[in-house]
Design a protein around this motif. Structure first.
Motif, PDB file in Angstrom:
ATOM      1  N   ARG A 238       0.822  -1.210   0.000  1.00 38.89           N
ATOM      2  CA  ARG A 238       0.000   0.000   0.000  1.00 38.89           C
ATOM      3  C   ARG A 238       0.856   1.262   0.000  1.00 38.89           C
ATOM      4  NH1 ARG A 238      -2.005   1.435   6.145  1.00 38.89           N
ATOM      5  NH2 ARG A 238       0.062   1.376   7.081  1.00 38.89           N
ATOM      6  N   TRP A 239       0.302   2.325  -0.568  1.00 37.04           N
ATOM      7  CA  TRP A 239       0.914   3.643  -0.452  1.00 37.04           C
ATOM      8  C   TRP A 239       0.761   4.141   0.986  1.00 37.04           C
ATOM      9  CZ3 TRP A 239       1.108   7.704  -4.797  1.00 37.04           C
ATOM     10  CH2 TRP A 239       1.412   7.097  -6.015  1.00 37.04           C
TER      11      TRP A 239
ATOM     12  N   THR B 248       5.853   2.038  -1.679  1.00 33.00           N
ATOM     13  CA  THR B 248       4.847   1.289  -0.935  1.00 33.00           C
ATOM     14  C   THR B 248       5.479   0.542   0.230  1.00 33.00           C
ATOM     15  OG1 THR B 248       5.099  -0.669  -2.342  1.00 33.00           O
ATOM     16  CG2 THR B 248       3.431   0.955  -2.994  1.00 33.00           C
TER      17      THR B 248
END
Length: 308
Positions: free
Chosen positions: A123-124, A238
């Protein structure tokens, strides 16, 4: 494909098809269990209430293993055209164009990604509606070898310094070899400011422990020192999501912890798997720290004073 080769799972208002649920994604070994695509779907369905708050609104990079962990790996940024229209997307700029990232907003999407043999969600640290302003900062502790004792000691050093700077933080085993120390931010600082702050924290720790820690990006320059990686705080980078599964034997899970739990000498980076991570998630180990996002400005003044 016969009916036995498709499992239909109800998730909210949708029914998601998981094809070939008996397909082995994680072969068993002398010390590890075998896990199938159906097992992964069961895990994701159970962990969704705890995992989704860490995913919603965040662009994802998907790590896919169509033939299981012993087969080829595909890192997928762009959302394929065949994904159903109900899966949320975010069009984000890149050099020369845009990338349409997948967003995981609900359990149905998590199960659809399971059907696509997506094992790990990266995920960012920012949300799609504010990609230039992260609301998470991450320190990735990467040991030179499989020495979790050193990882634990370093995580405590990072936590002590961040506490002295007035920043709440919490640890997470990566499911591989290390630990992430995660700081909740108020989202008012741009990505360069967050990255530079993280680098200054890491540099101070290295100056205090030069024989044990390093920020050298090249492996050949690290020796046996633990790498304090802050590069995940750069734009479009990420980090593995909480409760995501790693593509390793035994299906280990990246698992949030309390600081007290991390000090348990029995805990390692792979203590939790799809077999027991849901039980750990139910304790809500990040309930305190992640609910207190902070500005970096007061912390920056304290850091400058310590560094000076």
């Amino acid at each position: 494909m016969s009916g036995d080769d498709v499992r239909r799972i109800r998730a909210g208002r949708r029914t998601v098809e998981v094809r070939r649920p008996g397909k082995v994604l994680f072969p068993g070994g002398a010390d590890t269990r075998e896990y199938t695509k159906g097992d992964l779907a069961d895990y994701h369905r159970a962990v969704a209430p705890f995992m989704l708050p860490h995913l919603r609104g965040r662009p994802l990079m998907l790590e896919r293993h169509p033939d299981g962990i012993d087969g080829p790996r595909f890192m997928q940024k762009n959302t394929p055209g065949h994904y159903p229209g109900w899966i949320a997307r975010a069009d984000l700029p890149k050099e020369g164009g845009t990338v349409q990232h997948t967003l995981c907003q609900d359990t149905a999407t998590l199960l659809y990604l399971t059907d696509q043999a997506c094992l790990t969600l990266h995920r960012w640290l920012s949300r799609a509606d504010g990609v230039g302003h992260p609301d998470r900062m991450v320190f990735d502790l990467d040991p030179a070898g499989d020495d979790f004792g050193r990882v634990r000691e370093t995580a405590l050093l990072v936590g002590e310094l961040l506490d002295a700077l007035g920043l709440p933080c919490a640890p997470m085993t990566t499911g591989s070899r290390g630990v992430h120390v995660v700081v909740p931010l108020n989202g008012r600082h741009d990505v360069d400011e967050v990255r530079d702050f993280a680098r200054a924290v890491a540099d101070l720790l290295v100056s205090r422990h030069p024989d044990r820690l390093t920020t050298a990006a090249r492996r050949k320059d690290r020796g046996d020192r633990l790498y304090l990686d802050v590069q995940r705080n750069a734009y479009a980078q990420t980090a593995v999501a909480p409760y995501t599964v790693r593509a390793l034997p035994g299906a280990p899970v990246a698992t949030p912890l309390t600081w007290d739990r991390l000090t348990d000498q029995e805990v390692t980076a792979r203590s939790w798997t799809v077999a027991n991570a849901v039980e750990q998630a139910r304790t809500d180990p990040w309930a305190g720290a992640m609910s207190r996002p902070r500005s970096l400005r007061p912390a920056r003044r304290r850091l400058d004073a310590l560094s000076g």
